[in-house]
Design an enzyme around this catalytic site. Structure first.
Site, PDB file in Angstrom:
ATOM      1  N   LYS A  79      -2.723  -4.278  -9.231  1.00 36.31           N
ATOM      2  CA  LYS A  79      -3.599  -5.120  -8.410  1.00 36.31           C
ATOM      3  C   LYS A  79      -5.045  -4.757  -8.727  1.00 36.31           C
ATOM      4  CE  LYS A  79      -4.202  -6.487  -3.524  1.00 36.31           C
ATOM      5  NZ  LYS A  79      -3.792  -6.176  -2.138  1.00 36.31           N
ATOM      6  N   SER A 154      -2.455 -10.281   0.332  1.00 32.86           N
ATOM      7  CA  SER A 154      -3.421 -10.404  -0.742  1.00 32.86           C
ATOM      8  C   SER A 154      -2.902  -9.997  -2.116  1.00 32.86           C
ATOM      9  CB  SER A 154      -4.647  -9.555  -0.418  1.00 32.86           C
ATOM     10  OG  SER A 154      -4.304  -8.175  -0.381  1.00 32.86           O
ATOM     11  N   SER A 178      -0.166  -6.998   3.066  1.00 31.04           N
ATOM     12  CA  SER A 178      -0.567  -7.535   1.767  1.00 31.04           C
ATOM     13  C   SER A 178       0.384  -7.244   0.620  1.00 31.04           C
ATOM     14  CB  SER A 178      -1.960  -7.029   1.397  1.00 31.04           C
ATOM     15  OG  SER A 178      -2.938  -7.830   2.011  1.00 31.04           O
TER      16      SER A 178
END
Lengths: 488, 480
Positions: A79, A154, A178
């Site tokens: 990420k 996210s 997330s």
């Protein structure tokens, strides 16, 4: 079978038996990225050269007969809020668009040391603030199961990359859901470990007391492998706990006999999709048939978790994000005429609307005169939430809930409705506030979109979570399904 | 006209003598190329995290105990949020609700009266970097070498009522802090920074006036002058019908005035909240007691003991105990030779003057305490005169040689024997018949001239007492 579709544990065994090289695996994954990335947009940066170099280093290490790590030679998506030395780490924000960290996050270092293959930096909502990956300044990521739907957020890029076989496993971060929510939307396994299980050093902070790095994988075994590889005390993170790391692979037992499973009714919220609810109850029935003792439970304080979270997380964020000011790194506005305008213009131009909104909410909540009514009150709720879980765990080994009240929604469908957008995190936030571990696995489909099952456990008891998830997986076949993307 | 009294509270920031910074492992040193002693943590780079320096925390516990504070088992870190380019994270990690030390005091003596100054709090925090305004262009630069150093903040109650008390408080505080070894306390280098809050109010009233904060006080003298000036300025403003603005003012030492820097009409909004990156501290009773056991004899107690044990005046004892190094030095010297008053005079006289002009502290001097003691013994034993001793000491100071070595190598031993002195005395008598006659005629002054001549021939080495005695004897023989 295409290499990119395989799990990390399958590939690990093949690598150990020298049936395949890391270069072949890496090239297969890069080929898959070539094929579908244009439709999915899972990545901000694909690091093909670094990946191939790491693959060659892994192959060399296998050739020398070094004891391999669990992820040696395995392509991993990272990420883009995890600092990678020499590789842009943007947080999907204009303000960090060209930020190249001079150091690796501890979790990344652990992977690099075992020659895992960093395939790319995956897309996210700006500064991990959002539930759909639509708040990226680059582009939204699409759900590989249905390209007109969001992948969740996210860590939407990481979840989509794993679901679309653009990575074998991924590291995401979870603040209020997330990792788990996009795992649920994309039909992969996602785990938020216990707070303090994995070092946060090098994870660009959103809300420090809630942020946690964790795995997104194709199945539960891979989840255990990634967790094993990144866990443990780190002298660089004082929250990271000195708790021994058990053998998570040894915890993978197809057996839930005698385990006590609680189902807290407050998580079946108003507005929950009845198909989601039905799929979760069906999963509970299955576990019961396998010997688990299941019982309903009530946790009334859960009603207040969402408002408490939306005070605490923005409060911490308003302070954490203050450092992005154009002075030392990242974007600096060209409009600045003096120090104050440098701060103001840089932040005005550098942050997107969702980030600004949260900074303003947090700044307000921490202000003198409002602190007691908001921040302090929210902390009190947090204490009650913890107590509520402690009480639940005096009766149950794990708790089972839906991961999200609905399956993935359409792109743009909720961007105009912040409240509805935030309601998607209502089931994941409680574990975040409490610091307990939680995992999301697939337990069904609706309109060809995955339904997520959340299992929450006691502090530092990831083993029991993995055991329940593994047992469920062994007795179902959801984890074997892949989106048809590019293979129709 | 209304009479006013000053109300003063003092904030002191002391840099702690740790090897590394407060929340990272960067080394602590003075000066150096800008931004060479930095890392992702003290630069506040994204993703970096603070890890507290245990030694710094122990130092603040120790200081709190030395300042008679309560030290509770629970303490925690807060963030103080404000934007400034020298503050890498745009928040400072500090303390707020639960400082390490609370409700302490120290006693000071002004005009012979003991006064107790309350210490409201002692807490730990990190230092900021330094702004450098470039001489070319309109750019400013930042040096973060100092950023993240461990600082201790000590805040008094508003108990101070004069410039003299302010200075005395600081002298005493500095002595305590340097005694316990937590800071080097150098005001000139900024490792000890003093910021008084000053207001005045009509005598006999309770309500505080509007306060100003003073900065840039880099010596005890500056503290005294700055406070005195600011009090006078405020009183004059009020007496002439003006008002005081809440502001920060800078002391200009050359011009001897304070100048407004920035107004603080609005209470700063720092949005303090507990730092979620750091776990709260829980001090065991054992840790607190261990720090207490590490406290040395503090200046006040040592001063009192010096007065009793060495029969020194209060002023001398205070001066000798003003730093731990000087007091240790004195004790070692009198241990070798118990001339309490003589050694005290030497240390506070020539020695201190020479240390000051060399810009060093006593423990950095080449003169060993036993050698200073040896020098005083040589004077007492008539080996050298007091005058010679000054010359010998100068060489001791410059070379570190012992007084015995110097006296020997320079042939400086005093001449006292009859066999050595009589020939010289006889020569001087024969060379100065008229003066001898004058003396014999009753002119006592002439005696001094003859002594001077003898000293000249002995190159100053004649023992004054022996010379006197033998000359008188010879002259009386001449007369007879």
């Amino acid at each position: 079978m295409e290499l990119s579709t395989r799990t990390a544990h399958e590939l690990h065994n093949m690598l150990v038996k020298k049936e395949v090289s890391s270069r072949e695996i890496t090239e297969a994954v890069l080929g898959r990225i070539e094929q579908v990335e244009g439709q999915v947009s899972a990545y901000i940066t694909v690091t093909a050269d670094a990946a191939l170099a790491a693959a060659d280093a892994a192959d060399e290490s296998f050739a020398k007969g070094d004891a391999p790590g669990l992820l040696t030679g395995i392509p991993v998506a990272l990420k883009d809020n995890l600092c990678t030395k020499g590789v842009k780490t943007t947080c999907a924000s204009k303000i960090l668009k060209n930020f190249v960290p001079p150091y690796n996050a501890t979790a990344i270092d652990k992977l690099a040391n075992m020659h895992a293959v960093p395939i790319g930096k995956s897309n996210l909502d700006e500064f991990a603030m959002g539930s759909s990956t639509e708040n990226s300044i680059f582009y939204p990521t699409k759900n590989p199961w249905n390209l007109s739907c969001v992948p969740g957020g996210s860590s939407g890029g990481a979840a989509a990359a794993v679901a679309a076989d653009e990575a074998i496993v991924a590291l995401g971060s979870d603040t209020g859901g997330s990792i788990r929510q996009p795992a649920s939307f994309c039909g992969v396994v996602g785990m938020k470990p216990t707070s303090g299980r994995v070092s946060r050093y090098g994870l660009i902070a959103f809300a420090s007391s809630l942020d946690q790095i964790g795995p997104l994988t194709k199945d539960v075994t891979d989840c255990a492998m990634v967790l094993q590889s990144i866990s443990g005390k780190d002298p660089m993170d004082s929250i990271c706990a000195d708790v021994p790391v058990p053998d998570y692979l040894a915890a993978l037992k197809d057996d839930v006999k005698g385990l006590k499973i609680g189902v807290p009714k407050e998580f079946f919220v108003q507005g929950i999709d009845s198909d989601v609810s039905a799929a979760v109850w069906k999963a509970v029935e299955l576990l019961k048939s396998l010997g688990a003792e299941c019982g309903e439970h009530s946790m009334p304080v859960m009603e207040y978790t969402l408002p408490a979270y939306y005070i605490l997380a923005p409060s911490e964020a308003s302070s954490n994000l203050a450092r992005h000011d154009g002075v030392r790194y990242g974007f600096r506005s060209a409009q600045a005429t003096d120090v104050d305008s440098m701060f103001q213009k840089t932040r005005e131009e550098g942050f997107g609307p969702e980030v600004k909104q949260r900074i303003m909410i947090g700044t307000y909540a921490l202000s003198a005169g409002y602190y007691d009514a908001y921040y302090r009150k929210a902390q009190q709720v947090r204490t009650l939430v913890r107590q509520s879980f402690e009480e639940a765990y005096s009766k149950f080994d794990v708790l089972i809930t839906p991961t999200t009240p609905t399956v993935a929604f359409g792109l743009g469908e909720r961007s105009g409705n912040p409240l509805e957008m935030k309601l998607t995190d209502v089931c994941t936030i409680p574990a975040s506030l409490s610091g307990i571990p939680a995992i999301s696995i697939t337990c069904g489909y609706k309109n060809n979109l995955p339904i997520g099952l959340q299992i929450m456990g006691k502090h530092f008891d990831e083993e029991t979570l993995l055991r329940v998830a593994y047992t469920f997986e062994q007795n179902t076949s959801f984890h074997k399904n892949r989106p048809a993307l590019g293979r129709e | 006209m209304t009479e006013y009294e000053p109300v003063i509270g003092i904030e002191v920031h002391a840099e702690l003598l740790t090897n590394s910074k407060m929340f990272c492992s960067c080394p602590v040193e003075f000066g150096g190329e800008p931004n060479t002693r930095t890392c992702p943590v003290c630069l506040g780079l994204p993703g970096s995290l603070p890890v507290p320096n245990r030694r710094a925390i122990e130092f603040v516990i120790r200081a709190s105990l030395a300042l008679n504070c309560e030290v509770k088992e629970y303490s925690d870190f807060y963030r103080k949020n404000y934007f400034y380019p020298d503050l890498p994270k745009n928040y400072q990690i500090s303390q707020y609700d639960n400082p390490i030390g609370r409700n302490g005091w120290i006693d000071i003596t002004v005009d012979g009266t003991v006064k107790r100054i309350g210490i409201r709090r002692v807490h730990i925090e990190e230092d900021a970097g330094k702004l450098i305004h470039a001489s070319v262009g309109n750019e400013s630069l930042v040096d973060y070498n100092r950023g993240g150093l461990a600082l201790m903040e000590i805040v008094t109650e508003a108990d101070i009522r004069s410039a003299e008390e302010a200075r005395e408080y600081l002298v005493n505080l500095r002595a305590i802090l340097t005694y316990i070894g937590v800071t080097n306390g150098k005001m000139e280098e900024g490792t000890l920074r003093c910021e008084p809050n000053i207001s005045v109010r009509p005598k006999g009233t309770e309500k505080f006036g509007t306060k100003t904060e003073l900065k840039n006080l880099n010596s005890f003298r500056a503290v005294y002058r700055g406070v005195e000036y600011e009090v006078k300025r405020q009183v004059e403003a009020l007496q002439s019908g003006g008002r005081i603005i809440q502001e920060t003012r800078r002391w200009d030492d050359d011009r001897g005035i304070t100048i407004a820097m920035r107004t603080k009409e609005m209470e700063q909004e720092y949005r303090y909240f507990p730092d979620p990156d750091l776990v709260p501290m829980n001090f065991s009773a054992g840790l607190i007691e261990e720090q207490r056991s590490l406290l040395p004899e503090l200046p006040q107690a040592r001063k009192e003991r010096f007065m009793k044990e060495f029969d020194l005046s209060a002023a001398d004892a205070e001066m000798l105990t003003s730093t731990r190094a000087m007091a240790d030095y004195y004790e070692e010297a009198v241990g070798a030779y118990p001339d309490y008053k003589g050694i005290s005079n030497w240390i506070m006289g020539d020695f201190t003057r020479m240390l000051n002009s060399a810009g060093i502290e006593i423990d950095a001097s080449k003169v060993k305490p036993v050698d200073l003691a040896g020098l005083l013994k040589m004077i007492a034993d008539n080996v050298i005169s007091g005058k010679m001793a000054k010359t010998v000491f100068e060489e001791m100071f410059n070379t570190g040689a012992s007084p015995k070595e110097i006296v020997k190598s320079r042939g400086m031993v005093q001449v006292s024997s009859e066999t050595e002195l009589y020939p010289i005395i006889d020569q001087v008598i024969s060379e100065n018949p008229r003066i001898v006659q004058d003396f014999l005629g009753g002119k006592e002054k002439s005696f001094g001239f003859l002594v001077g001549q003898i000293m000249k021939y002995t190159q100053g080495r004649g023992n004054p007492q022996a010379v006197n005695q033998l000359l008188r004897k010879r002259l009386s023989e001449t007369k007879g």
